[in-house]
Scaffold this motif. Sequence first.
Motif, PDB file in Angstrom:
ATOM      1  N   ILE A  30       2.683   0.858  -0.903  1.00  0.00           N
ATOM      2  CA  ILE A  30       1.940  -0.134  -1.679  1.00  0.00           C
ATOM      3  C   ILE A  30       2.293  -0.024  -3.158  1.00  0.00           C
ATOM      4  O   ILE A  30       2.472  -1.028  -3.850  1.00  0.00           O
ATOM      5  N   GLN A 237      -7.462  -2.306  -4.461  1.00  0.00           N
ATOM      6  CA  GLN A 237      -7.849  -3.688  -4.187  1.00  0.00           C
ATOM      7  C   GLN A 237      -7.390  -4.173  -2.810  1.00  0.00           C
ATOM      8  O   GLN A 237      -7.873  -5.192  -2.312  1.00  0.00           O
ATOM      9  N   PHE A 238      -6.449  -3.439  -2.214  1.00  0.00           N
ATOM     10  CA  PHE A 238      -5.874  -3.883  -0.960  1.00  0.00           C
ATOM     11  C   PHE A 238      -6.663  -3.367   0.245  1.00  0.00           C
ATOM     12  O   PHE A 238      -7.128  -2.233   0.255  1.00  0.00           O
TER      13      PHE A 238
END
Length: 245
Positions: A30, A237-238
């Motif tokens: 990520i 946030q993911f």
Amino acid sequence: MSQNITIIKEDILREIKLSCKIPEVVEQIISRKVIISSAVEAGITIEPKELQHAADQIRLVNNLDSADDTWNWLEKHSLSLEDFENIVYSSLISGKLAAHLFREQVEPYFFEHQLDYSAAVMYQVILDSEDLALELFYAIKEVEISFHDVAHKYIQDVELKRSGGYQGIVRRKDMKPEISAAVFAANPPQILKPIVNSQGYHLIFVEEIIQPILDDKLRYKIITELFAEWLKKQIDQFEIELILD
């Protein structure tokens, strides 16, 4: 006689899972995606000469002094030349994005948090007994024994014992509050009265207090720290969906 063994992709994935490394690997994936997409959005580009310089630095760090060394290193890590170029690109784009985002924030951040970057050169011995700690404190103050001798007698770790309990240059922000309060109130060189916390009774000799200077090294450190905080917020946030089968 040596024996051959075959390792396939599934074996590697299974080992990553069994080693509980999935969260770490996912975070790295990520992070890479966030960095590259953010760099593209910011219009950050990489020049060929920058890539070459970064590649040279990576080879230097890994002691790859010749083409053969580089090829052997790539083979050892199952990397292609394209993979190596991607490593170089990722390292370079990460640094450029960090500078782009936080270069202008360094000075105000430094002056706001200047105390955190104060540091002390110190030596330490941690004892279990308050009575012993006080006894040794007064003995050192009266020059009946040296701090080095105390460290050599009461520290168990061999390397730390040899260095006389030397802790190096320790920043205020890396100390426990009860330690930093006493250390930065000292008038070096000074032995501090034993400080107690959950680890035991800390007998500390403060050799020097170092006031921070915003040089290139500290600028880089601040940018790196701010970038790491920013990246963590982006990752948080993911919502992650793993498909491993």
